[in-house]
Motif scaffolding. Structure first.
Motif, PDB file in Angstrom:
ATOM      1  N   LEU A   1       0.832  -1.202   0.000  1.00 26.02           N
ATOM      2  CA  LEU A   1       0.000   0.000   0.000  1.00 26.02           C
ATOM      3  C   LEU A   1       0.867   1.252   0.000  1.00 26.02           C
ATOM      4  O   LEU A   1       0.590   2.219  -0.726  1.00 26.02           O
ATOM      5  CB  LEU A   1      -0.927   0.002   1.209  1.00 26.02           C
ATOM      6  N   ALA A   2       1.932   1.235   0.804  1.00 25.76           N
ATOM      7  CA  ALA A   2       2.840   2.385   0.831  1.00 25.76           C
ATOM      8  C   ALA A   2       3.476   2.611  -0.536  1.00 25.76           C
ATOM      9  O   ALA A   2       3.616   3.757  -0.989  1.00 25.76           O
ATOM     10  CB  ALA A   2       3.931   2.166   1.890  1.00 25.76           C
ATOM     11  N   ALA A   3       3.854   1.521  -1.213  1.00 25.14           N
ATOM     12  CA  ALA A   3       4.440   1.646  -2.555  1.00 25.14           C
ATOM     13  C   ALA A   3       3.414   2.185  -3.548  1.00 25.14           C
ATOM     14  O   ALA A   3       3.757   2.974  -4.440  1.00 25.14           O
ATOM     15  CB  ALA A   3       4.981   0.293  -3.017  1.00 25.14           C
ATOM     16  N   ALA A   4       2.160   1.762  -3.392  1.00 26.24           N
ATOM     17  CA  ALA A   4       1.099   2.267  -4.270  1.00 26.24           C
ATOM     18  C   ALA A   4       0.887   3.763  -4.060  1.00 26.24           C
ATOM     19  O   ALA A   4       0.687   4.517  -5.027  1.00 26.24           O
ATOM     20  CB  ALA A   4      -0.198   1.498  -4.019  1.00 26.24           C
ATOM     21  N   ILE A   5       0.923   4.204  -2.816  1.00 29.31           N
ATOM     22  CA  ILE A   5       0.786   5.632  -2.531  1.00 29.31           C
ATOM     23  C   ILE A   5       1.924   6.411  -3.180  1.00 29.31           C
ATOM     24  O   ILE A   5       1.703   7.469  -3.787  1.00 29.31           O
ATOM     25  CB  ILE A   5       0.741   5.866  -1.009  1.00 29.31           C
TER      26      ILE A   5
ATOM     27  N   PHE B   1       3.556   5.596  -5.821  1.00 30.31           N
ATOM     28  CA  PHE B   1       3.321   5.573  -7.264  1.00 30.31           C
ATOM     29  C   PHE B   1       2.275   6.616  -7.662  1.00 30.31           C
ATOM     30  O   PHE B   1       2.482   7.395  -8.606  1.00 30.31           O
ATOM     31  CB  PHE B   1       2.875   4.170  -7.672  1.00 30.31           C
ATOM     32  N   LEU B   2       1.161   6.645  -6.945  1.00 26.64           N
ATOM     33  CA  LEU B   2       0.089   7.583  -7.271  1.00 26.64           C
ATOM     34  C   LEU B   2       0.525   9.030  -7.052  1.00 26.64           C
ATOM     35  O   LEU B   2       0.212   9.913  -7.859  1.00 26.64           O
ATOM     36  CB  LEU B   2      -1.156   7.279  -6.441  1.00 26.64           C
ATOM     37  N   GLU B   3       1.253   9.274  -5.974  1.00 28.35           N
ATOM     38  CA  GLU B   3       1.677  10.642  -5.683  1.00 28.35           C
ATOM     39  C   GLU B   3       2.732  11.125  -6.667  1.00 28.35           C
ATOM     40  O   GLU B   3       2.817  12.324  -6.952  1.00 28.35           O
ATOM     41  CB  GLU B   3       2.186  10.741  -4.253  1.00 28.35           C
TER      42      GLU B   3
END
Length: 408
Positions: A284-288, A290-292
């Motif tokens: 989830l942290a990696a996804a955040i 990526f999105l940011e």
């Protein structure tokens, strides 16, 4: 924002389905995962895995730092005042059930009211049915406008001084409509109620600031925002979380245990009994990240543009009925093609390599409000392009040819 370049970072999208390049239009159900998220999870398992909050050894410290670091990143991502206001859960469903099973049952009394809308996903409906039954409370619904939107005047007419909880979807998973959460919060608070927001469909697409929205609880899932399955979060105002009892009991959520009595840790630990979803939090942290890196405002603008383009393209096809407003929508288009069952439409499209969703979308009351049994849904994300929507339109034209007289 270049969706074609972004698409190359998603390994699964490189394949062909039934001899056609994959067009994935089911992100409202679950988004695909970029390589950076996949690699972050692999790195964790290859280098840092251990249980958290327990061991004093190096791996335990690394895993704990990664897990709590993910909580801090998630708190910043949604604008929480502190990481103590973030409870990791299995997803939106678990988060909403936590509020309904703990907070709601502690405050509700016979004759009190819970207010929701007919557009809610079952995950934001059934828990409130159960909470109302348990307390002898009344479940009330804010009526929808003919186009599926919510009018604040109707909110004001429905919410009363007996209302203790208002719970709404930020974005409908069927209509694509963006609900006026901040204005609903003002009405709820004016009547002494708390506002719970189902953010499953909004968090992947737009910048979220729970303090600006003025909501009291906010639930979302990682798997819809480029993260792994099995991880999500509940934001809750700290004072409200501190007033709540845990609903799962076991290791790591306790402060002290005697033979006949036990006490709980401070929030959020009291709600995370047992071994938590460590790798999920890392993903989830990696996804955040990526999105940011792309930018939530850019993603939102892209998705709104695609939704508008899809509305225009599909509206031009004779026999297509689109549900929900033409404007004030994002991320998806829900439709039917004449009298063809949506499952048959989806099957024809799958033969063309196009993945859409078909069914009631866990919104049976809304299906009845729409006077249908099921619909087809195409949902878009940052890796989709206008060409994907053109492919969808072309596929629907082929479905018309295939079914012929079934188009009313």
């Amino acid at each position: 924002m270049n969706a074609e370049e972004i698409r190359t970072q998603f390994p699964i999208l490189k394949q062909e389905i039934n001899g056609h390049p994959l067009v994935y239009l089911d992100s409202a159900a679950s988004s695909q995962k970029p390589r950076s998220v996949i690699e972050a999870i692999v790195r964790y398992y290859e280098n840092d895995h251990a249980n958290v909050h327990r061991g004093v050894h190096t791996l335990g410290a690394r895993a704990t730092d990664a897990y709590e670091g993910a909580r801090e990143k998630t708190a910043r991502f949604v604008g929480a005042a502190s990481s103590e206001e973030i409870v990791f859960t299995r997803g939106t469903t678990t988060a909403l059930n936590l509020v309904a099973a703990s907070y709601a049952r502690s405050v509700l009394r016979e004759g009190d009211e819970i207010v929701i809308t007919p557009m809610e996903h079952h995950s934001n409906l059934i828990p409130w049915q159960q909470a109302a039954k348990a307390a002898g409370a009344k479940l009330k619904y804010i009526p929808l406008q003919p186009d599926g939107t919510i009018a604040i005047a109707d909110v004001e007419a429905t919410v009363t001084e007996r209302t203790k909880i208002v719970s709404v979807a930020h974005v409908s998973n069927v209509l694509g409509v963006v609900n006026p959460v901040k204005e609903i919060a003002a009405v709820a608070h004016r009547n002494g109620a708390v506002l719970v927001v189902d953010g499953a469909q909004s968090t992947p697409h737009r910048r979220i600031d729970v303090q600006e929205l003025d909501c009291d609880f906010f639930a979302f899932s990682g798997h819809k925002m480029c993260g792994p399955t099995g991880i999500g979060a509940l934001y809750g105002r700290k004072a409200l979380l501190e007033s709540m009892e845990p609903i799962e009991f076991g290791g790591e959520m306790i402060d002290h245990v005697d033979l006949y009595e036990s006490t709980w840790k401070d929030v959020p630990a009291r709600f995370e009994g047992g071994t938590p979803i460590i790798a999920g939090a890392v993903g989830l942290a990696a996804a955040i990240d990526f999105l940011e890196q792309i930018g939530l405002d850019e993603i939102n603008a892209h998705n709104e543009k695609l939704a508008h383009y899809a509305y225009e393209r599909l509206s031009a096809i004779e026999g297509v009925t689109i549900y929900g407003p033409q404007h004030n929508r994002t991320g998806l288009v829900t439709f039917n093609l004449g009298d063809i069952h949506p499952h048959d439409v989806a099957t024809v499209l799958d033969a063309e390599g196009i993945a859409i969703r078909a069914g009631h979308h866990c919104c049976q009351p809304l299906m009845r409000w729409l006077n249908v049994t099921a619909t087809a849904r195409a949902s878009f994300y940052l890796y989709n392009t206008e060409r994907d929507i053109d492919r969808l339109a072309e596929g629907l034209l082929r479905a018309k040819e295939f079914f012929g007289d079934a188009i009313g």
